[in-house]
Write a protein that holds these residues in place. Structure first.
Motif, PDB file in Angstrom:
ATOM      1  N   GLN A  41       3.673   8.583   7.369  1.00 26.26           N
ATOM      2  CA  GLN A  41       4.770   7.671   7.064  1.00 26.26           C
ATOM      3  C   GLN A  41       5.777   8.327   6.128  1.00 26.26           C
ATOM      4  OE1 GLN A  41       2.383   4.418   5.567  1.00 26.26           O
ATOM      5  NE2 GLN A  41       2.808   3.180   7.389  1.00 26.26           N
ATOM      6  N   GLN A  42       5.302   9.098   5.153  1.00 21.21           N
ATOM      7  CA  GLN A  42       6.207   9.787   4.239  1.00 21.21           C
ATOM      8  C   GLN A  42       7.072  10.794   4.991  1.00 21.21           C
ATOM      9  OE1 GLN A  42       4.147  11.437   0.869  1.00 21.21           O
ATOM     10  NE2 GLN A  42       2.990   9.565   0.529  1.00 21.21           N
ATOM     11  N   THR A  70       0.851  -1.184   0.000  1.00 23.60           N
ATOM     12  CA  THR A  70       0.000   0.000   0.000  1.00 23.60           C
ATOM     13  C   THR A  70       0.889   1.236   0.000  1.00 23.60           C
ATOM     14  OG1 THR A  70      -0.111  -0.019   2.407  1.00 23.60           O
ATOM     15  CG2 THR A  70      -1.868  -1.157   1.225  1.00 23.60           C
ATOM     16  N   SER A 125       1.212   6.532   3.990  1.00 18.45           N
ATOM     17  CA  SER A 125       0.393   7.697   4.347  1.00 18.45           C
ATOM     18  C   SER A 125       1.283   8.928   4.467  1.00 18.45           C
ATOM     19  CB  SER A 125      -0.335   7.441   5.661  1.00 18.45           C
ATOM     20  OG  SER A 125       0.610   7.371   6.714  1.00 18.45           O
ATOM     21  N   GLU A 126       0.648  10.076   4.639  1.00 20.34           N
ATOM     22  CA  GLU A 126       1.394  11.332   4.795  1.00 20.34           C
ATOM     23  C   GLU A 126       2.337  11.261   5.999  1.00 20.34           C
ATOM     24  OE1 GLU A 126       1.335  14.341   3.115  1.00 20.34           O
ATOM     25  OE2 GLU A 126       0.110  13.469   1.523  1.00 20.34           O
TER      26      GLU A 126
END
Length: 63
Positions: free
Chosen positions: A38-39, A32, A35-36
């Motif tokens: 995680q980025q 997947t 997410s923001e």
């Protein structure tokens, strides 16, 4: 050539009864998109790693 699939191993046998064992392939899953949050975490980790490597190179060059 006979192919047999068990629960824990897979193998084939030829006319002479020689076995050819091989591993079972796991089911393919797709990753997947991060997410923001995680980025941002990955960017922070990359910046810290670059700083660490730069410091190591600086210390090695100064010695």
């Amino acid at each position: 050539m006979t192919a047999t699939q068990g629960t824990s191993s897979m193998y084939t046998t030829d006319d002479r009864g020689v076995l050819n064992s091989y591993a079972m392939e796991p089911a393919m899953t797709y990753a997947t998109y991060p997410s923001e949050a995680q980025q941002r975490q990955y960017a922070l980790q990359g910046a810290v790693a670059m700083l660490f490597v730069s410091l190591l190179i600086g210390v090695a060059a100064a010695a």
